[in-house]
Design a protein around this motif. Structure first.
Motif, PDB file in Angstrom:
ATOM      1  N   TRP A   1      -1.934   8.127  -6.157  1.00 61.47           N
ATOM      2  CA  TRP A   1      -2.880   8.784  -7.061  1.00 61.47           C
ATOM      3  C   TRP A   1      -2.233   9.939  -7.816  1.00 61.47           C
ATOM      4  O   TRP A   1      -2.669  10.290  -8.919  1.00 61.47           O
ATOM      5  CB  TRP A   1      -4.080   9.307  -6.281  1.00 61.47           C
ATOM      6  N   ASP A   2      -1.211  10.540  -7.233  1.00 67.41           N
ATOM      7  CA  ASP A   2      -0.568  11.670  -7.892  1.00 67.41           C
ATOM      8  C   ASP A   2       0.209  11.212  -9.125  1.00 67.41           C
ATOM      9  O   ASP A   2       0.130  11.826 -10.189  1.00 67.41           O
ATOM     10  CB  ASP A   2       0.372  12.383  -6.917  1.00 67.41           C
ATOM     11  N   GLN A   3       0.965  10.121  -8.988  1.00 64.22           N
ATOM     12  CA  GLN A   3       1.727   9.588 -10.117  1.00 64.22           C
ATOM     13  C   GLN A   3       0.930   8.571 -10.927  1.00 64.22           C
ATOM     14  O   GLN A   3       1.388   8.124 -11.978  1.00 64.22           O
ATOM     15  CB  GLN A   3       3.012   8.922  -9.607  1.00 64.22           C
ATOM     16  N   ARG A   4      -0.233   8.186 -10.414  1.00 60.54           N
ATOM     17  CA  ARG A   4      -1.067   7.142 -11.035  1.00 60.54           C
ATOM     18  C   ARG A   4      -0.254   5.865 -11.229  1.00 60.54           C
ATOM     19  O   ARG A   4      -0.222   5.275 -12.308  1.00 60.54           O
ATOM     20  CB  ARG A   4      -1.648   7.640 -12.364  1.00 60.54           C
ATOM     21  N   ARG A   5       0.378   5.435 -10.132  1.00 61.96           N
ATOM     22  CA  ARG A   5       1.219   4.238 -10.171  1.00 61.96           C
ATOM     23  C   ARG A   5       0.905   3.334  -8.990  1.00 61.96           C
ATOM     24  O   ARG A   5       0.457   3.787  -7.935  1.00 61.96           O
ATOM     25  CB  ARG A   5       2.704   4.619 -10.118  1.00 61.96           C
ATOM     26  N   TRP A   6       1.176   2.036  -9.193  1.00 54.32           N
ATOM     27  CA  TRP A   6       1.056   1.039  -8.136  1.00 54.32           C
ATOM     28  C   TRP A   6       2.448   0.713  -7.611  1.00 54.32           C
ATOM     29  O   TRP A   6       3.398   0.567  -8.380  1.00 54.32           O
ATOM     30  CB  TRP A   6       0.439  -0.248  -8.674  1.00 54.32           C
ATOM     31  N   TYR A   7       2.555   0.550  -6.294  1.00 54.63           N
ATOM     32  CA  TYR A   7       3.793   0.090  -5.667  1.00 54.63           C
ATOM     33  C   TYR A   7       3.486  -1.122  -4.790  1.00 54.63           C
ATOM     34  O   TYR A   7       2.420  -1.190  -4.164  1.00 54.63           O
ATOM     35  CB  TYR A   7       4.412   1.170  -4.777  1.00 54.63           C
ATOM     36  N   THR A   8       4.420  -2.053  -4.737  1.00 60.13           N
ATOM     37  CA  THR A   8       4.337  -3.160  -3.796  1.00 60.13           C
ATOM     38  C   THR A   8       5.292  -2.870  -2.642  1.00 60.13           C
ATOM     39  O   THR A   8       6.473  -2.576  -2.865  1.00 60.13           O
ATOM     40  CB  THR A   8       4.719  -4.494  -4.462  1.00 60.13           C
ATOM     41  N   ILE A   9       4.772  -2.937  -1.416  1.00 62.78           N
ATOM     42  CA  ILE A   9       5.558  -2.662  -0.215  1.00 62.78           C
ATOM     43  C   ILE A   9       5.658  -3.950   0.590  1.00 62.78           C
ATOM     44  O   ILE A   9       4.636  -4.534   0.972  1.00 62.78           O
ATOM     45  CB  ILE A   9       4.901  -1.563   0.655  1.00 62.78           C
ATOM     46  N   GLU A  10       6.876  -4.388   0.853  1.00 63.58           N
ATOM     47  CA  GLU A  10       7.083  -5.643   1.576  1.00 63.58           C
ATOM     48  C   GLU A  10       7.931  -5.394   2.817  1.00 63.58           C
ATOM     49  O   GLU A  10       8.899  -4.636   2.783  1.00 63.58           O
ATOM     50  CB  GLU A  10       7.766  -6.669   0.672  1.00 63.58           C
ATOM     51  N   GLY A  11       7.534  -6.037   3.922  1.00 62.74           N
ATOM     52  CA  GLY A  11       8.283  -5.885   5.162  1.00 62.74           C
ATOM     53  C   GLY A  11       7.745  -6.815   6.225  1.00 62.74           C
ATOM     54  O   GLY A  11       6.706  -7.473   6.036  1.00 62.74           O
ATOM     55  N   PRO A  12       8.409  -6.897   7.366  1.00 63.12           N
ATOM     56  CA  PRO A  12       7.969  -7.790   8.435  1.00 63.12           C
ATOM     57  C   PRO A  12       6.647  -7.328   9.052  1.00 63.12           C
ATOM     58  O   PRO A  12       6.364  -6.129   9.122  1.00 63.12           O
ATOM     59  CB  PRO A  12       9.114  -7.714   9.449  1.00 63.12           C
ATOM     60  N   VAL A  13       5.858  -8.300   9.504  1.00 59.76           N
ATOM     61  CA  VAL A  13       4.570  -7.993  10.125  1.00 59.76           C
ATOM     62  C   VAL A  13       4.754  -7.151  11.380  1.00 59.76           C
ATOM     63  O   VAL A  13       3.892  -6.342  11.734  1.00 59.76           O
ATOM     64  CB  VAL A  13       3.810  -9.298  10.447  1.00 59.76           C
ATOM     65  N   SER A  14       5.894  -7.313  12.048  1.00 60.06           N
ATOM     66  CA  SER A  14       6.150  -6.522  13.255  1.00 60.06           C
ATOM     67  C   SER A  14       6.200  -5.030  12.949  1.00 60.06           C
ATOM     68  O   SER A  14       5.874  -4.195  13.800  1.00 60.06           O
ATOM     69  CB  SER A  14       7.468  -6.956  13.899  1.00 60.06           C
ATOM     70  N   LEU A  15       6.586  -4.672  11.723  1.00 63.77           N
ATOM     71  CA  LEU A  15       6.631  -3.266  11.313  1.00 63.77           C
ATOM     72  C   LEU A  15       5.354  -2.859  10.588  1.00 63.77           C
ATOM     73  O   LEU A  15       4.838  -1.752  10.788  1.00 63.77           O
ATOM     74  CB  LEU A  15       7.832  -3.017  10.394  1.00 63.77           C
ATOM     75  N   ILE A  16       4.829  -3.765   9.747  1.00 63.40           N
ATOM     76  CA  ILE A  16       3.657  -3.451   8.926  1.00 63.40           C
ATOM     77  C   ILE A  16       2.533  -4.425   9.274  1.00 63.40           C
ATOM     78  O   ILE A  16       2.298  -5.407   8.559  1.00 63.40           O
ATOM     79  CB  ILE A  16       3.984  -3.538   7.419  1.00 63.40           C
ATOM     80  N   PRO A  17       1.829  -4.193  10.373  1.00 62.03           N
ATOM     81  CA  PRO A  17       0.697  -5.068  10.702  1.00 62.03           C
ATOM     82  C   PRO A  17      -0.440  -4.856   9.712  1.00 62.03           C
ATOM     83  O   PRO A  17      -0.592  -3.762   9.151  1.00 62.03           O
ATOM     84  CB  PRO A  17       0.297  -4.614  12.113  1.00 62.03           C
ATOM     85  N   PRO A  18      -1.242  -5.885   9.461  1.00 64.54           N
ATOM     86  CA  PRO A  18      -2.341  -5.733   8.501  1.00 64.54           C
ATOM     87  C   PRO A  18      -3.403  -4.758   8.986  1.00 64.54           C
ATOM     88  O   PRO A  18      -3.581  -4.544  10.187  1.00 64.54           O
ATOM     89  CB  PRO A  18      -2.894  -7.162   8.385  1.00 64.54           C
ATOM     90  N   ASP A  19      -4.090  -4.160   8.015  1.00 65.78           N
ATOM     91  CA  ASP A  19      -5.257  -3.299   8.257  1.00 65.78           C
ATOM     92  C   ASP A  19      -4.935  -2.003   8.991  1.00 65.78           C
ATOM     93  O   ASP A  19      -5.832  -1.383   9.565  1.00 65.78           O
ATOM     94  CB  ASP A  19      -6.339  -4.058   9.047  1.00 65.78           C
ATOM     95  N   GLU A  20      -3.684  -1.565   8.978  1.00 59.13           N
ATOM     96  CA  GLU A  20      -3.346  -0.314   9.663  1.00 59.13           C
ATOM     97  C   GLU A  20      -2.712   0.721   8.735  1.00 59.13           C
ATOM     98  O   GLU A  20      -2.280   1.783   9.191  1.00 59.13           O
ATOM     99  CB  GLU A  20      -2.416  -0.599  10.854  1.00 59.13           C
TER     100      GLU A  20
END
Length: 296
Positions: A27-46
């Motif tokens: 929101w500060d930069q008013r930009r979208w980023y896509t973050i990609e990584g393994p589910v073991s590191l980035i589980p959904p809904d957390e």
């Protein structure tokens, strides 16, 4: 300045096999980023996507669209490919198609000078008119998920009768090339919200004003604010009046978008009003560690 806890928001996420892909708004930069990584590191809904982005956002260039990390959270890929840009186009309605706004004061985006970010989709701006340079808060939308909230708030706020305990509507913000509705402005109160200014002694007179304005909205206008909280309360330093603002969740009582159900509004509103903060000092009555105790 946007509070660090409010700066990022996960707008969407997908899991394909063992790979998690999330879209995060800064929101500060008013930009979208896509973050990609393994589910073991980035589980959904957390919201781990946010933690990953926080680690690297200060190192990313203005053209970066996406980042990829390994199972240890280490950066393995950065992309500035426009094909990786997941920003969604936002539709802004033409001003000419909004007859109810034609009598409102307006200001074009090019006339506003950005001073600060106050929160997600809320900026502090200044502009020059016949009375000189004035500062205002401008509320706008940049994602489709909030467009209905902001539009409804704009129409409701401009239609509300002037009230000493409601932050007034100022004017409609329009784009320059073609007059389209971007948002609206309200007066800027410099001494912060009740939530931000915790050292301020909270007066019983302000509590009475809050109860009165809630009753006015509920019983006289048939409107439920639905988001009464310390972050949505200001104090006018000129009049020492409490000011209620942020009507983006407001609704007509009895409509499907209104919660709680009809018949419980008065008690529920009263309860919300009394739960102002655990750490407020209530002048002449209760100490800082207790919530206000009342009978409904």
């Amino acid at each position: 300045m946007i509070e660090p806890s409010d700066r990022f928001w996960v707008v969407g996420e997908q899991v394909k096999g063992n790979v998690h892909t999330g879209q995060v708004i800064d929101w500060d930069q008013r930009r979208w980023y896509t973050i990609e990584g393994p589910v073991s590191l980035i589980p959904p809904d957390e919201n781990v996507d946010i933690d990953v982005l926080k680690c690297y956002v200060g190192q990313l260039g203005q053209t970066v669209q996406s980042i990829t990390v390994d199972d240890k959270g280490l950066l393995v890929k950065v992309s500035s490919d426009p094909e990786d840009d997941r920003t969604l186009t936002t539709h802004y309605p033409r001003f000419a198609t909004a007859p109810s706004l034609q009598n409102c004061l307006t200001v074009h985006l090019s006339q506003l000078t950005e001073e600060d970010r106050l929160g997600p989709s809320v900026d502090l701006v200044s502009y020059v008119d016949d009375s000189g340079t004035s500062k205002f808060a401008v509320k706008y939308y940049m994602i489709y998920q909030t467009r209905h909230w902001i539009r409804n708030e704009l129409h409701l706020t401009k239609a509300l009768p002037r009230h000493p305990n409601i932050l007034p509507f100022d004017r409609v913000v329009l784009s320059d090339a073609e007059p389209r509705i971007l948002g609206f402005t309200t007066p800027y109160i410099h001494n912060g919200t009740i939530e931000q200014n915790k050292d301020r002694v909270f007066k019983l007179a302000w509590l009475q004003q809050l109860l009165d304005v809630v009753d006015y909205l509920n019983f006289d206008l048939g409107i439920a604010h639905q988001d009464i909280a310390p972050r949505n309360l200001l104090v006018d330093p000129k009049t020492d009046n409490l000011l209620l603002f942020d009507f983006d969740r407001a609704a007509r009582i009895g409509q499907p978008s209104c919660f709680p159900p009809s018949g419980t509004m008065s008690a529920a509103s009263f309860s919300l009003c009394t739960k102002l903060s655990r750490k407020m000092t209530i002048s002449g009555a209760w100490n800082t560690e207790n919530r206000i105790q009342t009978r409904c």
